[in-house]
Design a protein around this motif. Sequence first.
Motif, PDB file in Angstrom:
ATOM      1  N   PRO A 133       0.147   8.373   2.989  1.00  0.00           N
ATOM      2  CA  PRO A 133      -0.345   8.165   1.614  1.00  0.00           C
ATOM      3  C   PRO A 133      -1.450   7.118   1.575  1.00  0.00           C
ATOM      4  N   GLY A 134      -2.545   7.479   0.927  1.00  0.00           N
ATOM      5  CA  GLY A 134      -3.685   6.580   0.845  1.00  0.00           C
ATOM      6  C   GLY A 134      -4.485   6.501   2.118  1.00  0.00           C
ATOM      7  N   GLY A 135      -4.212   7.411   3.071  1.00  0.00           N
ATOM      8  CA  GLY A 135      -4.885   7.378   4.363  1.00  0.00           C
ATOM      9  C   GLY A 135      -6.188   8.150   4.371  1.00  0.00           C
ATOM     10  N   ALA A 151       0.813  -1.214   0.000  1.00  0.00           N
ATOM     11  CA  ALA A 151       0.000   0.000   0.000  1.00  0.00           C
ATOM     12  C   ALA A 151       0.843   1.259   0.000  1.00  0.00           C
ATOM     13  N   LEU A 152       2.140   1.126   0.302  1.00  0.00           N
ATOM     14  CA  LEU A 152       3.019   2.290   0.415  1.00  0.00           C
ATOM     15  C   LEU A 152       4.045   2.330  -0.704  1.00  0.00           C
ATOM     16  N   ALA A 186       4.883   5.836  -1.808  1.00  0.00           N
ATOM     17  CA  ALA A 186       5.132   6.811  -0.747  1.00  0.00           C
ATOM     18  C   ALA A 186       6.518   7.423  -0.890  1.00  0.00           C
ATOM     19  N   GLN A 219      -6.409  11.738   2.354  1.00  0.00           N
ATOM     20  CA  GLN A 219      -6.458  11.577   0.896  1.00  0.00           C
ATOM     21  C   GLN A 219      -7.772  10.952   0.449  1.00  0.00           C
ATOM     22  N   THR A 220      -8.285  10.000   1.216  1.00  0.00           N
ATOM     23  CA  THR A 220      -9.561   9.375   0.862  1.00  0.00           C
ATOM     24  C   THR A 220     -10.698  10.384   0.897  1.00  0.00           C
ATOM     25  N   LYS A 277     -10.530  12.865  -2.009  1.00  0.00           N
ATOM     26  CA  LYS A 277     -11.014  12.296  -3.268  1.00  0.00           C
ATOM     27  C   LYS A 277     -12.529  12.427  -3.390  1.00  0.00           C
TER      28      LYS A 277
END
Length: 286
Positions: free
Chosen positions: A245-247, A93-94, A97, A250-251, A254
């Motif tokens: 990142p992707g946490g 998932a990173l 990053a 950010q969610t 979006k």
Amino acid sequence: MSSEDKPAGDGPGAGEPPIERRQPLPPPQPDPEPDEQAQPDRSEEKKITGRQRLGQSLWPPRVTRAQLIVALLLFVLGLGLAIQVRSNSEGSALRGARQEDLVRILDELDGRTQRLEDEKRRLDDQRTELENSSDQAEEARKQTKEKESQLGVLAGTVAAEGPGISLTIADAGGKVEADMLLDAIQELRAAGAEAIQINDVRVVAGTYFTDTEGGVRIDGRKVGSPYRFKVIGKPKDLEPALNIPGGVVQTLEKEQATVSVTRDEKIVVDALRRANRPDYARSSAQ
């Protein structure tokens, strides 16, 4: 002597063997010159192009058993490497990053480890105080009261204050759903949040989220945008947990939501919950 008595060999040529007549041998012919030798007919070869010769050399293929085994082993090896690379790229998932983000995540993990070690050290100190105290009963009552206060903070029955962060989520489009808020709560708890309040609702272990028209229900109470989180904990651990990142941040962005996170040395969590006596559960301590 009569003619009959003459020897048969008398007379000219008598007694000589008959002469055989042989045909004369033909004169030897000289060897033909190299250029006069019969040349192979290359008319058929001239009709075959270089591409056709290459095709004839490649097909039908002439493959040995050893070559087939090597080809099979190389195919299996390549397939395994492709599967490994794909699984690594999907499971990470990173992978996108930055180095700064990875360092921050490692610091967060170190912070969690440090908190657990501090809690263990505190419990060890309490045990030592109980063992060494001359008035163990009084020391036990003191520690019990401290524990009651701590449990009251966790249960939401008493107010709490301390350093932490404020998280505000403005959802003008109404796209923020209950599971997104729950993800934010889980990230904060994992980062060491000790007390959380969303608007006027205290978040505890049994808090649940449901979607409703125009907002979200928290423990059955409707809460709308903007969602204001008050979180008590270590600020330098709480803020990075939301910005990985992707946490969470950010969610939410979006979904066109506006998110702001600020650190504060004094956060007051004053929304309270009523202490309900359980109907069936009882302490098993004797």
